[in-house]
Design a protein around this motif. Structure first.
Motif, PDB file in Angstrom:
ATOM      1  N   VAL A  46       0.837  -1.204   0.000  1.00  0.00           N
ATOM      2  CA  VAL A  46       0.000   0.000   0.000  1.00  0.00           C
ATOM      3  C   VAL A  46       0.874   1.258   0.000  1.00  0.00           C
ATOM      4  O   VAL A  46       0.601   2.218  -0.714  1.00  0.00           O
ATOM      5  N   ALA A  47       1.955   1.243   0.786  1.00  0.00           N
ATOM      6  CA  ALA A  47       2.854   2.403   0.826  1.00  0.00           C
ATOM      7  C   ALA A  47       3.465   2.657  -0.551  1.00  0.00           C
ATOM      8  O   ALA A  47       3.537   3.811  -1.004  1.00  0.00           O
ATOM      9  N   ALA A  48       3.897   1.599  -1.228  1.00  0.00           N
ATOM     10  CA  ALA A  48       4.489   1.754  -2.561  1.00  0.00           C
ATOM     11  C   ALA A  48       3.475   2.315  -3.553  1.00  0.00           C
ATOM     12  O   ALA A  48       3.800   3.187  -4.366  1.00  0.00           O
ATOM     13  N   VAL A  49       2.239   1.831  -3.488  1.00  0.00           N
ATOM     14  CA  VAL A  49       1.196   2.324  -4.393  1.00  0.00           C
ATOM     15  C   VAL A  49       0.919   3.803  -4.119  1.00  0.00           C
ATOM     16  O   VAL A  49       0.863   4.622  -5.042  1.00  0.00           O
ATOM     17  N   LEU A  50       0.738   4.165  -2.855  1.00  0.00           N
ATOM     18  CA  LEU A  50       0.455   5.568  -2.523  1.00  0.00           C
ATOM     19  C   LEU A  50       1.595   6.483  -2.962  1.00  0.00           C
ATOM     20  O   LEU A  50       1.347   7.574  -3.488  1.00  0.00           O
ATOM     21  N   ARG A  51       2.830   6.037  -2.770  1.00  0.00           N
ATOM     22  CA  ARG A  51       3.966   6.851  -3.233  1.00  0.00           C
ATOM     23  C   ARG A  51       3.936   7.011  -4.746  1.00  0.00           C
ATOM     24  O   ARG A  51       4.173   8.094  -5.265  1.00  0.00           O
ATOM     25  N   SER A  52       3.638   5.923  -5.454  1.00  0.00           N
ATOM     26  CA  SER A  52       3.609   5.997  -6.919  1.00  0.00           C
ATOM     27  C   SER A  52       2.481   6.898  -7.420  1.00  0.00           C
ATOM     28  O   SER A  52       2.570   7.447  -8.512  1.00  0.00           O
ATOM     29  N   TRP A  53       1.436   7.062  -6.619  1.00  0.00           N
ATOM     30  CA  TRP A  53       0.322   7.946  -6.978  1.00  0.00           C
ATOM     31  C   TRP A  53       0.528   9.370  -6.467  1.00  0.00           C
ATOM     32  O   TRP A  53      -0.322  10.222  -6.652  1.00  0.00           O
ATOM     33  N   GLY A  54       1.629   9.618  -5.775  1.00  0.00           N
ATOM     34  CA  GLY A  54       1.886  10.946  -5.246  1.00  0.00           C
ATOM     35  C   GLY A  54       1.027  11.288  -4.045  1.00  0.00           C
ATOM     36  O   GLY A  54       0.746  12.451  -3.784  1.00  0.00           O
ATOM     37  N   ARG A  55       0.656  10.296  -3.269  1.00  0.00           N
ATOM     38  CA  ARG A  55      -0.214  10.496  -2.104  1.00  0.00           C
ATOM     39  C   ARG A  55       0.542  10.247  -0.804  1.00  0.00           C
ATOM     40  O   ARG A  55       0.035   9.632   0.124  1.00  0.00           O
ATOM     41  N   ASP A  56       1.750  10.768  -0.719  1.00  0.00           N
ATOM     42  CA  ASP A  56       2.589  10.577   0.468  1.00  0.00           C
ATOM     43  C   ASP A  56       1.936  11.130   1.731  1.00  0.00           C
ATOM     44  O   ASP A  56       2.163  10.616   2.825  1.00  0.00           O
ATOM     45  N   ASP A  58      -0.943  10.798   2.763  1.00  0.00           N
ATOM     46  CA  ASP A  58      -1.895   9.835   3.317  1.00  0.00           C
ATOM     47  C   ASP A  58      -1.229   8.546   3.794  1.00  0.00           C
ATOM     48  O   ASP A  58      -1.901   7.646   4.284  1.00  0.00           O
ATOM     49  N   LEU A  59       0.070   8.466   3.644  1.00  0.00           N
ATOM     50  CA  LEU A  59       0.787   7.235   3.907  1.00  0.00           C
ATOM     51  C   LEU A  59       0.573   6.683   5.315  1.00  0.00           C
ATOM     52  O   LEU A  59       0.175   5.525   5.474  1.00  0.00           O
ATOM     53  N   ALA A  60       0.809   7.467   6.335  1.00  0.00           N
ATOM     54  CA  ALA A  60       0.720   6.965   7.712  1.00  0.00           C
ATOM     55  C   ALA A  60      -0.685   6.470   8.031  1.00  0.00           C
ATOM     56  O   ALA A  60      -0.854   5.393   8.610  1.00  0.00           O
ATOM     57  N   ALA A  61      -1.688   7.235   7.656  1.00  0.00           N
ATOM     58  CA  ALA A  61      -3.072   6.854   7.965  1.00  0.00           C
ATOM     59  C   ALA A  61      -3.482   5.577   7.258  1.00  0.00           C
ATOM     60  O   ALA A  61      -4.078   4.674   7.866  1.00  0.00           O
ATOM     61  N   ILE A  62      -3.160   5.456   5.986  1.00  0.00           N
ATOM     62  CA  ILE A  62      -3.582   4.280   5.224  1.00  0.00           C
ATOM     63  C   ILE A  62      -2.748   3.062   5.612  1.00  0.00           C
ATOM     64  O   ILE A  62      -3.268   1.945   5.658  1.00  0.00           O
ATOM     65  N   GLU A  63      -1.479   3.259   5.935  1.00  0.00           N
ATOM     66  CA  GLU A  63      -0.674   2.127   6.432  1.00  0.00           C
ATOM     67  C   GLU A  63      -1.263   1.581   7.731  1.00  0.00           C
ATOM     68  O   GLU A  63      -1.348   0.360   7.907  1.00  0.00           O
ATOM     69  N   LEU A  64      -1.661   2.448   8.637  1.00  0.00           N
ATOM     70  CA  LEU A  64      -2.274   1.996   9.884  1.00  0.00           C
ATOM     71  C   LEU A  64      -3.587   1.276   9.597  1.00  0.00           C
ATOM     72  O   LEU A  64      -3.841   0.187  10.126  1.00  0.00           O
ATOM     73  N   ALA A  65      -4.409   1.845   8.735  1.00  0.00           N
ATOM     74  CA  ALA A  65      -5.703   1.231   8.417  1.00  0.00           C
ATOM     75  C   ALA A  65      -5.530  -0.140   7.775  1.00  0.00           C
ATOM     76  O   ALA A  65      -6.214  -1.102   8.152  1.00  0.00           O
ATOM     77  N   LEU A  87      -8.332   5.224  -6.317  1.00  0.00           N
ATOM     78  CA  LEU A  87      -8.221   6.676  -6.244  1.00  0.00           C
ATOM     79  C   LEU A  87      -9.143   7.259  -7.304  1.00  0.00           C
ATOM     80  O   LEU A  87      -9.016   6.942  -8.489  1.00  0.00           O
ATOM     81  N   HIS A  88     -10.082   8.068  -6.869  1.00  0.00           N
ATOM     82  CA  HIS A  88     -10.992   8.743  -7.794  1.00  0.00           C
ATOM     83  C   HIS A  88     -11.036  10.211  -7.387  1.00  0.00           C
ATOM     84  O   HIS A  88     -11.529  10.545  -6.307  1.00  0.00           O
ATOM     85  N   ASP A  89     -10.493  11.055  -8.248  1.00  0.00           N
ATOM     86  CA  ASP A  89     -10.345  12.471  -7.924  1.00  0.00           C
ATOM     87  C   ASP A  89      -9.599  12.599  -6.596  1.00  0.00           C
ATOM     88  O   ASP A  89      -8.492  12.123  -6.486  1.00  0.00           O
TER      89      ASP A  89
END
Length: 163
Positions: A46-56, A58-65, A87-89
């Motif tokens: 999930v962290a790799a995907v969020l980074r690739s989408w430029g959503r750094d 949100d990383l901590a919150a989504i990693e915890l979830a 990711l939608h909008d």
């Protein structure tokens, strides 16, 4: 966050829902074994995907979830665990699917710390991290999902070409 009736959103392959009618900008699925060691692998994925989408942001919150939801699937579910990110909008949706147990499905427990039932606190984290979340148990499968507005406005990185 607040719980929401998952039936109103739609469960993949079951009925219709407003989310199924909307175009998805980016969507990734990954399957993990039902094993405690897979929680860390799901978090890294999930962290790799969020980074690739430029959503750094949100990383901590989504990693915890994802850690909490995949742990719940490993402990309470059966079969493989599928993690999906959409990711939608400016909305990010995390879904965790498992074979389920045929029970009522995940829910928040209302108990005092040190109460008679250990555990049950992971969904409290999800509740705090999500704008909206819910669960659905159908046909022997359990889906727990959460959505939140992302911290970045536009994608910072281009969509990779199809493989």
């Amino acid at each position: 966050g607040r719980p929401y009736d998952a039936g109103a959103i739609g469960y993949p392959g079951h009925g219709r829902g407003e989310r199924e009618e909307r175009a998805t900008r980016r969507n990734v699925h990954e399957t993990f074994r039902r094993d405690a060691s897979e929680v860390a692998r799901a978090r890294r994925h999930v962290a790799a995907v969020l980074r690739s989408w430029g959503r750094d942001a949100d990383l901590a919150a989504i990693e915890l979830a994802v850690s909490e939801l995949v742990s719940n699937a490993v402990v309470h579910g059966s079969g493989a665990v599928e993690v999906s990110l959409t990711l939608h909008d400016d909305r990010l949706r995390l879904e965790v699917h498992d074979g389920g147990t045929g029970g009522a499905g995940p829910r928040l427990r209302h108990q005092a710390p040190g109460g008679p039932h250990p555990g049950g606190w992971g969904l409290r984290f999800v509740d705090q991290l999500a704008d909206v979340w819910g669960s659905d148990t159908r046909d022997g499968h359990t889906l727990v999902w959460m959505e939140r507005r992302t911290g970045a406005g536009e994608d910072l990185r281009p969509e990779p070409p199809p493989a």
